[in-house]
Design a protein around this motif. Structure first.
Motif, short mmCIF file in Angstrom:
data_model
loop_
_atom_site.label_atom_id
_atom_site.label_comp_id
_atom_site.label_asym_id
_atom_site.label_seq_id
_atom_site.Cartn_x
_atom_site.Cartn_y
_atom_site.Cartn_z
N VAL A 40 66.79 54.40 39.73
CA VAL A 40 66.50 54.73 37.83
C VAL A 40 67.95 55.47 36.84
CG1 VAL A 40 63.82 54.85 38.79
CG2 VAL A 40 65.57 57.33 38.71
N ALA A 41 68.85 55.94 37.77
CA ALA A 41 70.01 56.23 37.17
C ALA A 41 70.53 55.94 36.83
CB ALA A 41 70.84 56.74 38.87
N PRO A 42 70.98 54.19 36.69
CA PRO A 42 71.21 53.08 36.17
C PRO A 42 71.21 53.37 34.43
CG PRO A 42 71.36 52.51 37.47
CD PRO A 42 70.52 53.12 37.78
N ALA A 43 69.54 53.75 34.66
CA ALA A 43 68.69 54.13 33.58
C ALA A 43 68.83 55.13 32.87
CB ALA A 43 67.36 53.42 32.94
N GLY A 44 69.79 56.61 32.78
CA GLY A 44 70.16 57.54 32.65
C GLY A 44 68.16 58.31 32.65
N PHE A 45 67.57 57.38 33.39
CA PHE A 45 65.82 58.73 33.41
C PHE A 45 66.11 60.41 33.59
CE2 PHE A 45 62.17 59.82 35.11
CZ PHE A 45 61.45 59.67 34.28
N LEU A 46 67.21 60.12 34.60
CA LEU A 46 66.90 61.08 35.50
C LEU A 46 68.16 62.24 34.20
CD1 LEU A 46 67.45 60.41 39.59
CD2 LEU A 46 66.19 61.55 37.28
N ARG A 47 68.95 61.66 33.44
CA ARG A 47 70.04 62.38 32.79
C ARG A 47 69.21 63.76 31.61
NH1 ARG A 47 72.70 58.75 30.66
NH2 ARG A 47 71.41 58.29 29.30
N ASP A 48 68.44 62.44 31.31
CA ASP A 48 67.28 62.83 30.22
C ASP A 48 66.03 63.47 30.92
OD1 ASP A 48 69.02 62.05 28.28
OD2 ASP A 48 68.40 60.19 28.53
N VAL A 49 65.76 63.40 31.57
CA VAL A 49 63.72 63.86 31.92
C VAL A 49 64.45 64.63 33.16
CG1 VAL A 49 61.91 63.14 32.71
CG2 VAL A 49 63.58 61.83 30.99
N PRO A 50 64.58 65.67 33.85
CA PRO A 50 63.47 67.18 34.21
C PRO A 50 62.58 66.05 35.58
CG PRO A 50 64.16 68.07 32.70
CD PRO A 50 63.54 66.72 31.88
N VAL A 51 63.54 66.29 36.58
CA VAL A 51 61.95 65.75 37.42
C VAL A 51 62.18 67.30 38.23
CG1 VAL A 51 61.27 63.71 39.19
CG2 VAL A 51 62.54 63.50 37.15
N LEU A 52 61.01 67.77 38.52
CA LEU A 52 61.65 68.87 39.68
C LEU A 52 60.27 68.39 40.80
CD1 LEU A 52 61.82 71.19 36.80
CD2 LEU A 52 63.83 70.18 38.31
N THR A 53 60.46 69.75 42.11
CA THR A 53 59.16 68.93 43.62
C THR A 53 59.13 70.53 43.83
OG1 THR A 53 58.32 68.11 45.09
CG2 THR A 53 61.15 68.29 44.56
N THR A 54 57.77 70.73 43.89
CA THR A 54 57.62 72.08 44.66
C THR A 54 56.55 71.85 45.49
OG1 THR A 54 57.67 74.52 45.38
CG2 THR A 54 55.97 72.97 43.51
N PRO A 55 56.83 72.94 47.01
CA PRO A 55 55.02 72.55 47.41
C PRO A 55 54.03 73.38 46.91
CG PRO A 55 57.38 73.27 48.83
CD PRO A 55 57.57 73.77 47.61
N MET A 56 52.85 72.86 47.01
CA MET A 56 51.41 74.05 46.38
C MET A 56 51.73 74.69 46.85
SD MET A 56 49.02 73.84 44.03
CE MET A 56 48.17 71.95 44.58
N THR A 57 52.48 75.16 48.07
CA THR A 57 52.07 76.50 48.59
C THR A 57 52.88 77.79 48.16
OG1 THR A 57 52.99 76.53 50.32
CG2 THR A 57 51.46 75.79 51.13
N ASP A 58 54.43 76.97 47.72
CA ASP A 58 55.11 78.27 46.80
C ASP A 58 54.59 78.31 45.17
OD1 ASP A 58 56.77 77.92 48.99
OD2 ASP A 58 58.23 76.70 48.55
#
Length: 212
Positions: free
Chosen positions: A165-183
């Motif tokens: 999805v990087a060529p579409a600029g998606f990650l440049r404009d949209v933060p995509v974050l992840t975390t464990p539920m426990t944290d």
């Protein structure tokens, strides 16, 4: 209401931000044209009253420095997020395909409805949508139902999918974050427990700027 929703609501109350039960919209279904619809576990609406010390910007005057999602209000800024709670009921590769679904959704323009009498210069449907949601909601993956090794495998799969999805600029404009539920439950949603999928060794808060 789920424990995830309560974590966001209680954290907002502690910070004197605005996030109430009706601001957590569960099982939100999005249109996606010919593709399968994206169905996040929730769409979160959140109004932050003030800047975090790490933001380096004063939000009290209602101006936007890129951390908000486009609708600034007096005394704060609106944030929106699609919430994906992954309970390890699907394989890592299938989880990662959701990233492409959101990228398609961001570029999706619904077909105009045919009417007998058209206005001379009708407003494009996509422009109407963007006026309501000027910036695409950030995307938060919360990983549950697996141990530390499983979490790393799933983050690796998301990072691999990010190349598509990087060529579409998606990650440049949209933060995509992840975390464990426990944290998230232990430290709270606004703690620096979130890992950008492009930089999984980095830790940040979910309200971080779109352009790190």
């Amino acid at each position: 209401m789920t424990g995830t929703a309560l974590a966001f609501l209680q954290d907002a109350r502690r910070r004197s931000d605005v996030c109430r039960s009706l601001d957590w919209i569960p099982k939100f279904t999005t249109p996606s044209g010919a593709a399968k619809p994206s169905s996040p576990d929730a769409l979160l609406h959140y109004r932050r009253h003030h800047a975090d010390r790490t933001d380096g910007a004063n939000r009290m005057n209602g101006t936007d420095d890129g951390n908000g999602d486009g609708n600034d209000v007096r005394g704060g800024v609106m944030l929106r997020a699609f919430i994906e709670v992954d309970r390890a009921t699907m394989g890592p590769e299938r989880l990662a395909t959701k990233l492409s679904s959101y990228a398609r959704l961001r570029s999706y323009t619904p077909a105009p409805v045919t009417r007998q009498r058209q206005q001379p210069f009708p407003e494009p449907i996509q422009e109407s949508r963007r006026r309501r949601y000027p910036l695409f909601p950030r995307l938060l993956f919360i990983l549950d139902g697996t141990g530390p090794t499983g979490v790393e495998v799933r983050i690796h799969a998301l990072r691999a999918a990010a190349r598509d999805v990087a060529p579409a600029g998606f990650l440049r404009d949209v933060p995509v974050l992840t975390t464990p539920m426990t944290d998230l439950l232990r430290h709270g949603p606004t703690a620096p427990v979130w890992r950008p999928i492009q930089e999984p060794d980095h830790r940040t808060g979910w309200m971080h700027t779109r352009h790190p």
